[in-house]
Enzyme design. Structure first.
Site: not given
Length: 217
Positions: A43, A133
């Protein structure tokens, strides 16, 4: 199908490496070290200078490898679209933004918005989000996963923030489908010790695997 394949790769990997760096050069070194440690989900946060260009470069570089490149700290749909056009295979946000989720759905790209409350989690699920998340994870600890799963067992949760080698097993055993880790994973890079980054990545992968084995016994 590609959207679901990406989600499966993230879950199978079990660890998403959150890459933050002061420069493109440092970012690339961290990425190579993390990849060498076996973490396949990378990421690239928008706080890294030239992040969109890095994403494009990485997707070209690793197009024939089993690595998935995503964009993190994406705060709005405009940034999400720029990242997707650069090749990002998934988008991660620190909070829920309906327009960003809508944009990602339009392009059939997985999006993982940050949630902290049941109301935010429900809103994300109703918007078609597959992985939520949990951020910042250190605000509550692993118990928040069980708390979310009580009323919303259909949700898939990935904590970021506060995930360490010492507690990653607690997150997985609590029901997290994967974990996101940044500063703990990449701390070696601050002193130029990229071998430490690789070793830490290996340890994270191993901890997740061992925790999953315990759950499946």
């Amino acid at each position: 199908m590609k959207r679901m394949e990406t989600i499966k790769k993230i879950v199978d990997s079990g660890v998403v490496a959150v890459i933050r760096a002061e420069s493109k050069e440092d970012g690339m070194k961290i990425i190579e070290a993390v990849k060498a440690g076996g973490i396949k989900a990378l990421e690239i946060t928008m706080t890294v200078p030239g992040a969109v260009d890095i994403i494009k470069e990485l997707t070209d570089l690793y197009k024939d490898e089993d690595v998935i490149i995503g964009a993190g700290t994406v705060l709005d749909p405009e940034t999400a679209r720029a990242c997707i056009l650069a090749g990002a295979e998934y988008i991660v946000s620190s909070s829920f933004n309906a327009d960003t989720v809508k944009l990602c759905n339009r392009y059939r790209v997985p999006v993982m918005p940050g949630v902290m409350t049941p109301a935010e989690a429900l809103k994300a699920l109703e918007s078609g989000v597959e992985i939520l998340k949990v951020f910042p994870g250190n605000a509550f600890g692993p118990s928040i996963i069980k708390a979310f799963k009580g009323p919303m067992p259909q949700g898939n949760y990935m904590p970021t923030g506060g995930v360490s080698l010492e507690n990653v097993h607690e997150w997985i055993e609590a029901g997290a489908v994967a974990v996101g880790t940044g500063s703990v994973l990449t701390k070696g890079a601050k002193t130029g010790n990229y071998e430490l980054v690789t070793e830490t990545a290996k340890k994270f992968i191993n901890e997740v695997k061992e925790s999953r084995k315990k759950l499946n016994k």
